[in-house]
Design a protein around this motif. Structure first.
Motif, mmCIF file in Angstrom:
data_model
loop_
_atom_site.group_PDB
_atom_site.id
_atom_site.type_symbol
_atom_site.label_atom_id
_atom_site.label_comp_id
_atom_site.label_asym_id
_atom_site.label_seq_id
_atom_site.Cartn_x
_atom_site.Cartn_y
_atom_site.Cartn_z
ATOM 1 N N GLU A 130 -9.688 -5.182 -38.886
ATOM 2 C CA GLU A 130 -8.914 -4.171 -38.174
ATOM 3 C C GLU A 130 -7.645 -4.750 -37.552
ATOM 4 O O GLU A 130 -6.625 -4.068 -37.448
ATOM 5 C CB GLU A 130 -9.781 -3.526 -37.078
ATOM 6 C CG GLU A 130 -10.801 -2.533 -37.598
ATOM 7 C CD GLU A 130 -10.149 -1.270 -38.147
ATOM 8 O OE1 GLU A 130 -9.050 -0.908 -37.688
ATOM 9 O OE2 GLU A 130 -10.734 -0.663 -39.053
ATOM 10 N N ASP A 131 -7.705 -5.995 -37.152
ATOM 11 C CA ASP A 131 -6.562 -6.616 -36.491
ATOM 12 C C ASP A 131 -5.369 -6.685 -37.442
ATOM 13 O O ASP A 131 -5.461 -7.267 -38.514
ATOM 14 C CB ASP A 131 -6.949 -8.022 -36.016
ATOM 15 C CG ASP A 131 -5.857 -8.656 -35.179
ATOM 16 O OD1 ASP A 131 -5.200 -7.922 -34.410
ATOM 17 O OD2 ASP A 131 -5.651 -9.871 -35.307
ATOM 18 N N MET A 132 -4.275 -6.053 -37.067
ATOM 19 C CA MET A 132 -3.027 -6.050 -37.843
ATOM 20 C C MET A 132 -3.261 -5.559 -39.273
ATOM 21 O O MET A 132 -2.761 -6.121 -40.243
ATOM 22 C CB MET A 132 -2.402 -7.454 -37.866
ATOM 23 C CG MET A 132 -2.020 -7.975 -36.500
ATOM 24 S SD MET A 132 -1.209 -9.587 -36.573
ATOM 25 C CE MET A 132 0.325 -9.174 -37.434
ATOM 26 N N ILE A 133 -4.008 -4.464 -39.400
ATOM 27 C CA ILE A 133 -4.374 -3.968 -40.729
ATOM 28 C C ILE A 133 -3.161 -3.501 -41.525
ATOM 29 O O ILE A 133 -3.096 -3.670 -42.742
ATOM 30 C CB ILE A 133 -5.432 -2.845 -40.617
ATOM 31 C CG1 ILE A 133 -6.006 -2.534 -42.021
ATOM 32 C CG2 ILE A 133 -4.858 -1.590 -39.967
ATOM 33 C CD1 ILE A 133 -7.222 -1.631 -41.989
ATOM 34 N N ASP A 134 -2.162 -2.908 -40.841
ATOM 35 C CA ASP A 134 -0.970 -2.431 -41.550
ATOM 36 C C ASP A 134 -0.203 -3.589 -42.184
ATOM 37 O O ASP A 134 0.273 -3.488 -43.321
ATOM 38 C CB ASP A 134 -0.054 -1.651 -40.598
ATOM 39 C CG ASP A 134 -0.657 -0.317 -40.181
ATOM 40 O OD1 ASP A 134 -1.503 0.203 -40.934
ATOM 41 O OD2 ASP A 134 -0.290 0.202 -39.115
ATOM 42 N N ALA A 135 -0.086 -4.684 -41.441
ATOM 43 C CA ALA A 135 0.603 -5.864 -41.975
ATOM 44 C C ALA A 135 -0.190 -6.478 -43.122
ATOM 45 O O ALA A 135 0.382 -6.947 -44.109
ATOM 46 C CB ALA A 135 0.814 -6.891 -40.860
ATOM 47 N N THR A 136 -1.506 -6.459 -42.997
ATOM 48 C CA THR A 136 -2.362 -6.986 -44.065
ATOM 49 C C THR A 136 -2.199 -6.156 -45.338
ATOM 50 O O THR A 136 -2.090 -6.700 -46.441
ATOM 51 C CB THR A 136 -3.838 -6.977 -43.625
ATOM 52 O OG1 THR A 136 -3.988 -7.779 -42.457
ATOM 53 C CG2 THR A 136 -4.737 -7.534 -44.724
ATOM 54 N N GLU A 183 0.370 -4.356 -46.225
ATOM 55 C CA GLU A 183 1.690 -4.606 -46.801
ATOM 56 C C GLU A 183 1.706 -5.935 -47.559
ATOM 57 O O GLU A 183 2.303 -6.051 -48.634
ATOM 58 C CB GLU A 183 2.752 -4.626 -45.698
ATOM 59 C CG GLU A 183 4.180 -4.730 -46.204
ATOM 60 C CD GLU A 183 4.566 -3.594 -47.146
ATOM 61 O OE1 GLU A 183 5.385 -3.853 -48.065
ATOM 62 O OE2 GLU A 183 4.053 -2.473 -46.986
#
Length: 227
Positions: free
Chosen positions: A195-201, A203
């Motif tokens: 869940e931590d920094m899922i958007d960056a992951t 991308e």
């Protein structure tokens, strides 16, 4: 044209016949390709609306099956491993000696959804069911949460069987099914990614993989039947 007739023809006549037939064949092939292209376009439009990869059309003389296949390739395996985690990667991806990759089907589906953007985190399935035009009661909602899988045809049957009203025409549920498909893909992605920094992951994963699509058409008819 019989064998004797062919043997009786001059070189000029044979060449003229070959050229004429070749022109006719090219013209027929071009027309056939245009018909196939139109069927493929119609099939792709239906697939996009219904979130499926296969459509079949029927006619009096036969049928045409349209298939849209997706292939997944890893551009940067080390980066993907870092992003999804060593544990998930080692369990869900099998590296073969020829440097090809065999994916667990659910993990492959999640990666394809990431690449195509066919997912949403905006709402949960439970929340979405509460917002539907035909709201399920608690018993129906519990059943739908268990049975809905994000697969258009199966989910449509489920919605109709659970929410259909006797004596009334069954709704098509197309819009609802599109949202369910994206929500279930989002659930699948969250199951594999931290869940931590899922958007960056996400991308980063999108830049590490490649999904290619190929559309094919198969005609099925009685080859022994003459026009």
């Amino acid at each position: 044209m019989g064998e004797q007739t062919t043997k009786a023809m001059s070189n000029e006549q044979l060449i003229e016949a070959c050229v004429g037939l070749d022109r006719e064949q090219k013209k027929s092939r071009a027309l056939l390709n245009s018909y196939k292209a139109e069927l493929q376009a119609r099939g792709l439009a239906l697939m996009e609306d219904h979130n499926v990869r296969y459509v079949k059309f029927y006619g009096d003389e036969g049928s045409a099956a349209i298939t849209d296949s997706m292939s997944l390739d890893i551009l940067n395996p080390d980066k993907l491993k870092e992003l999804v985690g060593e544990g998930v990667y080692s369990m869900k991806v099998k590296e073969e000696t020829k440097t090809s990759y065999k994916f667990d089907s659910k993990f492959e589906k999640a990666l394809k959804a990431i690449f195509t953007g066919d997912y949403t985190f905006e709402t949960t399935l439970a929340e979405f069911l509460d917002e539907m035009s035909i709201k399920p009661d608690e018993k129906q909602k519990k059943l739908l949460l268990k049975k809905l899988k994000g697969e258009f045809e199966k989910d449509k049957e489920t919605l109709i069987s659970v929410l259909g009203q006797e004596g009334h025409e069954a709704p098509d549920f197309d819009v609802e099914l599109w949202y369910i498909y994206r929500i279930k893909n989002g659930e699948l992605i969250r199951a594999f990614l931290p869940e931590d920094m899922i958007d960056a992951t996400i991308e980063g994963i999108r830049k590490s993989i490649l999904v290619e699509t190929k559309t094919s058409i198969t005609l099925d008819y009685d080859t022994d039947k003459e026009e």
